[in-house]
Structures are given as C-alpha cells and as structure tokens.
Design a protein around this motif. Structure first.
Motif, PDB file in Angstrom:
ATOM      1  N   PRO A 100     -13.974  50.358  37.920  1.00 33.28           N
ATOM      2  CA  PRO A 100     -12.695  50.029  37.275  1.00 33.28           C
ATOM      3  C   PRO A 100     -12.313  50.937  36.105  1.00 33.28           C
ATOM      4  CG  PRO A 100     -14.315  48.263  36.978  1.00 33.28           C
ATOM      5  CD  PRO A 100     -14.888  49.199  37.974  1.00 33.28           C
ATOM      6  N   ALA A 101     -13.303  51.409  35.330  1.00 32.51           N
ATOM      7  CA  ALA A 101     -12.963  52.189  34.133  1.00 32.51           C
ATOM      8  C   ALA A 101     -12.407  53.570  34.473  1.00 32.51           C
ATOM      9  CB  ALA A 101     -14.196  52.318  33.233  1.00 32.51           C
ATOM     10  N   GLU A 102     -12.515  53.970  35.744  1.00 36.95           N
ATOM     11  CA  GLU A 102     -12.061  55.316  36.132  1.00 36.95           C
ATOM     12  C   GLU A 102     -10.627  55.338  36.649  1.00 36.95           C
ATOM     13  OE1 GLU A 102     -14.945  56.751  38.932  1.00 36.95           O
ATOM     14  OE2 GLU A 102     -16.585  56.279  37.543  1.00 36.95           O
ATOM     15  N   LYS A 103      -9.922  54.207  36.497  1.00 35.02           N
ATOM     16  CA  LYS A 103      -8.561  54.142  37.070  1.00 35.02           C
ATOM     17  C   LYS A 103      -7.523  53.768  35.996  1.00 35.02           C
ATOM     18  CE  LYS A 103     -10.186  52.875  41.672  1.00 35.02           C
ATOM     19  NZ  LYS A 103     -11.654  52.973  41.526  1.00 35.02           N
ATOM     20  N   ASP A 104      -6.258  54.038  36.312  1.00 33.76           N
ATOM     21  CA  ASP A 104      -5.157  53.569  35.473  1.00 33.76           C
ATOM     22  C   ASP A 104      -4.522  52.355  36.142  1.00 33.76           C
ATOM     23  OD1 ASP A 104      -5.027  55.253  33.212  1.00 33.76           O
ATOM     24  OD2 ASP A 104      -4.244  56.870  34.474  1.00 33.76           O
ATOM     25  N   TYR A 105      -4.021  51.423  35.310  1.00 32.88           N
ATOM     26  CA  TYR A 105      -3.497  50.149  35.820  1.00 32.88           C
ATOM     27  C   TYR A 105      -2.055  49.936  35.367  1.00 32.88           C
ATOM     28  CZ  TYR A 105      -8.311  49.434  36.933  1.00 32.88           C
ATOM     29  OH  TYR A 105      -9.563  49.612  37.468  1.00 32.88           O
ATOM     30  N   TYR A 106      -1.227  49.544  36.292  1.00 30.17           N
ATOM     31  CA  TYR A 106       0.172  49.215  36.005  1.00 30.17           C
ATOM     32  C   TYR A 106       0.418  47.798  36.509  1.00 30.17           C
ATOM     33  CZ  TYR A 106       0.917  53.980  34.552  1.00 30.17           C
ATOM     34  OH  TYR A 106       0.838  55.158  33.849  1.00 30.17           O
ATOM     35  N   ILE A 107       0.872  46.931  35.597  1.00 35.07           N
ATOM     36  CA  ILE A 107       1.018  45.507  35.915  1.00 35.07           C
ATOM     37  C   ILE A 107       2.480  45.116  35.713  1.00 35.07           C
ATOM     38  CG2 ILE A 107       0.018  43.212  35.472  1.00 35.07           C
ATOM     39  CD1 ILE A 107      -1.991  44.630  33.588  1.00 35.07           C
ATOM     40  N   CYS A 108       3.014  44.284  36.613  1.00 33.67           N
ATOM     41  CA  CYS A 108       4.396  43.830  36.431  1.00 33.67           C
ATOM     42  C   CYS A 108       4.562  42.399  36.927  1.00 33.67           C
ATOM     43  CB  CYS A 108       5.357  44.756  37.173  1.00 33.67           C
ATOM     44  SG  CYS A 108       7.071  44.362  36.829  1.00 33.67           S
ATOM     45  N   GLY A 109       5.249  41.603  36.127  1.00 32.55           N
ATOM     46  CA  GLY A 109       5.498  40.208  36.498  1.00 32.55           C
ATOM     47  C   GLY A 109       5.757  39.388  35.247  1.00 32.55           C
ATOM     48  N   LEU A 110       5.424  38.118  35.332  1.00 34.71           N
ATOM     49  CA  LEU A 110       5.635  37.225  34.192  1.00 34.71           C
ATOM     50  C   LEU A 110       4.481  37.373  33.204  1.00 34.71           C
ATOM     51  CD1 LEU A 110       6.967  34.057  36.091  1.00 34.71           C
ATOM     52  CD2 LEU A 110       8.264  35.963  35.096  1.00 34.71           C
ATOM     53  N   VAL A 111       4.772  37.084  31.943  1.00 29.99           N
ATOM     54  CA  VAL A 111       3.825  37.399  30.855  1.00 29.99           C
ATOM     55  C   VAL A 111       2.463  36.714  31.023  1.00 29.99           C
ATOM     56  CG1 VAL A 111       4.650  35.629  29.235  1.00 29.99           C
ATOM     57  CG2 VAL A 111       3.652  37.746  28.365  1.00 29.99           C
ATOM     58  N   LYS A 112       2.476  35.497  31.571  1.00 31.37           N
ATOM     59  CA  LYS A 112       1.213  34.765  31.729  1.00 31.37           C
ATOM     60  C   LYS A 112       0.254  35.526  32.656  1.00 31.37           C
ATOM     61  CE  LYS A 112      -0.285  30.127  32.711  1.00 31.37           C
ATOM     62  NZ  LYS A 112      -0.012  29.068  33.638  1.00 31.37           N
ATOM     63  N   MET A 113       0.799  36.051  33.747  1.00 28.54           N
ATOM     64  CA  MET A 113      -0.003  36.828  34.689  1.00 28.54           C
ATOM     65  C   MET A 113      -0.467  38.136  34.033  1.00 28.54           C
ATOM     66  SD  MET A 113       0.057  39.676  36.825  1.00 28.54           S
ATOM     67  CE  MET A 113       1.689  40.176  37.334  1.00 28.54           C
ATOM     68  N   ILE A 114       0.442  38.794  33.346  1.00 26.61           N
ATOM     69  CA  ILE A 114       0.101  40.085  32.728  1.00 26.61           C
ATOM     70  C   ILE A 114      -1.049  39.890  31.733  1.00 26.61           C
ATOM     71  CG2 ILE A 114       0.944  41.900  31.172  1.00 26.61           C
ATOM     72  CD1 ILE A 114       3.708  41.532  32.516  1.00 26.61           C
ATOM     73  N   ASP A 115      -0.948  38.861  30.892  1.00 25.39           N
ATOM     74  CA  ASP A 115      -2.004  38.600  29.900  1.00 25.39           C
ATOM     75  C   ASP A 115      -3.342  38.336  30.587  1.00 25.39           C
ATOM     76  OD1 ASP A 115      -0.200  38.955  27.920  1.00 25.39           O
ATOM     77  OD2 ASP A 115       0.024  36.828  27.397  1.00 25.39           O
ATOM     78  N   GLY A 116      -3.307  37.519  31.651  1.00 28.08           N
ATOM     79  CA  GLY A 116      -4.539  37.185  32.373  1.00 28.08           C
ATOM     80  C   GLY A 116      -5.174  38.412  33.001  1.00 28.08           C
ATOM     81  N   GLU A 152      -6.011  51.671  26.722  1.00 30.48           N
ATOM     82  CA  GLU A 152      -5.030  52.760  26.914  1.00 30.48           C
ATOM     83  C   GLU A 152      -4.742  53.000  28.393  1.00 30.48           C
ATOM     84  OE1 GLU A 152      -7.451  52.298  24.099  1.00 30.48           O
ATOM     85  OE2 GLU A 152      -8.385  53.859  25.356  1.00 30.48           O
ATOM     86  N   GLN A 153      -5.599  52.490  29.271  1.00 33.17           N
ATOM     87  CA  GLN A 153      -5.378  52.707  30.714  1.00 33.17           C
ATOM     88  C   GLN A 153      -4.633  51.527  31.371  1.00 33.17           C
ATOM     89  OE1 GLN A 153      -9.508  55.050  30.735  1.00 33.17           O
ATOM     90  NE2 GLN A 153      -9.103  54.056  32.698  1.00 33.17           N
ATOM     91  N   ILE A 154      -4.182  50.582  30.520  1.00 33.45           N
ATOM     92  CA  ILE A 154      -3.478  49.399  31.038  1.00 33.45           C
ATOM     93  C   ILE A 154      -2.018  49.448  30.565  1.00 33.45           C
ATOM     94  CG2 ILE A 154      -3.427  46.874  31.088  1.00 33.45           C
ATOM     95  CD1 ILE A 154      -6.424  46.933  30.365  1.00 33.45           C
ATOM     96  N   HIS A 155      -1.084  49.443  31.516  1.00 30.08           N
ATOM     97  CA  HIS A 155       0.339  49.538  31.207  1.00 30.08           C
ATOM     98  C   HIS A 155       1.055  48.377  31.892  1.00 30.08           C
ATOM     99  CE1 HIS A 155      -0.679  53.709  30.176  1.00 30.08           C
ATOM    100  NE2 HIS A 155      -1.450  53.628  31.240  1.00 30.08           N
ATOM    101  N   PHE A 156       2.093  47.852  31.265  1.00 25.97           N
ATOM    102  CA  PHE A 156       2.753  46.706  31.907  1.00 25.97           C
ATOM    103  C   PHE A 156       4.243  46.639  31.610  1.00 25.97           C
ATOM    104  CE2 PHE A 156       0.974  45.348  27.862  1.00 25.97           C
ATOM    105  CZ  PHE A 156       2.054  44.760  27.253  1.00 25.97           C
TER     106      PHE A 156
END
Ligand SMILES: Cc1cc2nc3c(=O)[nH]c(=O)nc-3n(C[C@H](O)[C@H](O)[C@H](O)COP(=O)(O)OP(=O)(O)OC[C@H]3O[C@@H](n4cnc5c(N)ncnc54)[C@H](O)[C@@H]3O)c2cc1C
Length: 244
Positions: A207-223, A236-240
């Motif tokens: 997991p630490a070798e990838k970048d993450y892009y998250i989209c949706g409602l805030v509860k899901m993003i936080d989780g 720094e590798q987590i974007h939403f």
C-alpha cells in the motif's frame, strides 16, 4: 500566476443543450450537456462544473464532477444521484433532451500529476465515481504506464455505475483492475462483501507504494483515509474530493 485570459477561461459560462439523459440506476442518471456549435471546453480529468439551477430568486449554482474524459470536448457528462428533497439533483433528474442549461467551468484542483509518480488506486462510492471515470478513461487513452486500480463500493449489485464499462476496460487493459465490494449484496453475489474501507487490505498489495484518490461523502472519505494511514500510507499520498 494565471494571466487574465487564463482566469477568464477558468470561469467561462456555457449555454448547453441536454443531448442525452439515461437512468443508470433508479436513483442515478447520466446526462450529456452539448456545448454550443463550434465551442469546446478544455478541462483536466477530475475537474467539475457548476450548474445554474433556476429558482424563484436568483439561480443556485451547484457543483458536479465531469464524468466524461477531456478528449470529449464538445459535450460533458454528469452522473447525478437524486437526493431526497434535493433542489439541484431534482432539477437535473427532470431535464429532457433539448432543454437549455447554463453551466460554468471547468473548476477545481482534484486532478492528477502528469506523469504519475506511482501506481494509483481510485476509491469511490456511488456517484463519487464521476471524476474517476474521467481520469481512468483519460489515463487509458494516453497509455499511462502505471497500474490503475478502482475500488468501488456500493450497496447492491445493480448500484454499480458503469459496471459493464469497467468490466470491458479490464478485459482490454492489463494495467487496469476493478474491485467491487457490496455492503448489502444479494445471495447470488460471489464477490467481496462489506464497506470499502474494510475491503482495502484485501484488495491492495504494497500500500505505501501507491497514490490514492478518494471521492464520495465525507464519512466514507474519513474512514478510508484513516484505514490507509493504518496500512502505512503517508498522508501526502492520499487525495480526496468531498461531495457533501
Ligand atoms: C466538487 C463537487 C463535485 C460534486 N459532484 C457530484 C457528482 O458528480 N454527482 C452528484 O450526484 N453529486 C455531486 N456533488 C454533490 C452536489 O453538488 C449536490 O450537493 C447534491 O446533488 C445535492 O444537491 P441538492 O441541491 O439536490 O440537495 P440540497 O437541496 O442542497 O440538499 C437537500 C438535503 O440533502 C442533503 N444532501 C446534500 N448533498 C447531499 C449528498 N451529496 N448526498 C446526500 N445528501 C445530501 C442536505 O443536507 C439536505 O438535507 C458534488 C459536490 C461537490 C462539492
């Protein structure tokens, strides 16, 4: 610092014409907005538009991510969830082909670096898939060398937006993998069950070798963001992008 011309282009308004409206599920519609003859909209995958929704007072401007890729520049697609009692989503769901709608865009900075520094994982629920459809189609179109994964959480099998498109894309591109998880599957579902945040550890290796892009409602993003950090992913590798 953007010059005056760039600033003007960023906030351009268009009088669009609805050219397609289609129910993807009972609560989600895809809608195409055709730009005036000869006009194009230059945007980056992940950006959004604001729709001017007529009200008794002055129009209400509501943000929607562009779900179509940037190489389709004469129209844009929105993917809209009908919110109970929601003013703008009800207006959009009631649109008919031929209706005229004012839109402003492109806006927003939820975009990808070019070139991508690492393999990439997109994580969405519901219509949070919209900016990722634009990004994934664009990356595939440009033959990006990185591995692309989509982790898509929904309640039921028939809530999976653009399902056949993801399946086809995976068949045609060895660099793309789709991972679905359902929180309320029917008995016939043989895939992953549960919420996206609980499925991540099974779906993602190194997991630490990838970048993450998250989209949706805030509860899901936080989780999801919390779970990724527990899995050793640097912040720094987590974007939403939040929809609420
Ligand atoms: C950058 C950005 C991009 C977005 N892209 C999309 C998109 O691609 N597709 C999409 O469907 N939506 C998207 N949204 C959400 C969209 O802007 C509206 O908030 C949503 O359509 C609800 O607006 P409404 O006028 O129908 O509801 P409102 O009349 O504003 O609200 C009615 C009720 O619903 C609640 N509510 C508001 N928003 C939501 C929501 N998203 N889910 C559940 N309940 C809600 C409110 O608290 C209120 O109680 C995006 C939001 C942002 C900020």
């Amino acid at each position: 610092m953007p010059d005056a011309i760039e600033r003007k282009r960023a906030f351009e308004t268009y009088q669009t014409t609805v050219s397609l409206t289609e129910s993807l599920t009972p609560h989600v519609k895809r809608i195409h907005f055709q730009l005036p003859a000869g006009a194009t909209m230059t945007f980056r995958a992940g950006q959004f538009v604001q729709i001017f929704v007529p009200t008794a007072d002055k129009p209400r401007r509501t943000s929607y991510s562009i779900a179509s890729p940037p190489y389709e520049s004469t129209f844009f697609e929105l993917c809209v969830t009908l919110v109970d009692g929601g003013v703008s989503s009800t207006f959009l769901h009631n649109l008919k082909v031929g209706d005229s709608v004012q839109a402003m865009g492109p806006l927003g900075r939820f975009t990808l670096p070019d070139p991508l520094p690492r393999d990439i994982v997109f994580i969405a629920t519901g219509s949070g898939i919209a900016p990722f459809r634009s990004m994934i189609l664009d990356l595939v179109h440009r033959n990006a060398p990185q591995k692309i994964s989509l982790v898509f959480g929904n309640r039921f099998d028939n809530d999976i937006l653009y399902k056949t498109e993801w399946e086809e894309l995976e068949r045609q591109n060895t660099s793309f993998r789709k991972r679905f998880t359902l929180s309320r599957p029917h008995e016939t579902w043989t895939g992953k069950k549960g919420y996206v945040q609980d499925a991540l550890a099974d779906f993602i290796s190194s997991p630490a070798e990838k970048d993450y892009y998250i989209c949706g409602l805030v509860k899901m993003i936080d989780g999801v963001a919390e779970k990724l950090q527990q899995m050793g992913v640097p912040k720094e590798q987590i974007h939403f992008e939040r929809f609420d």
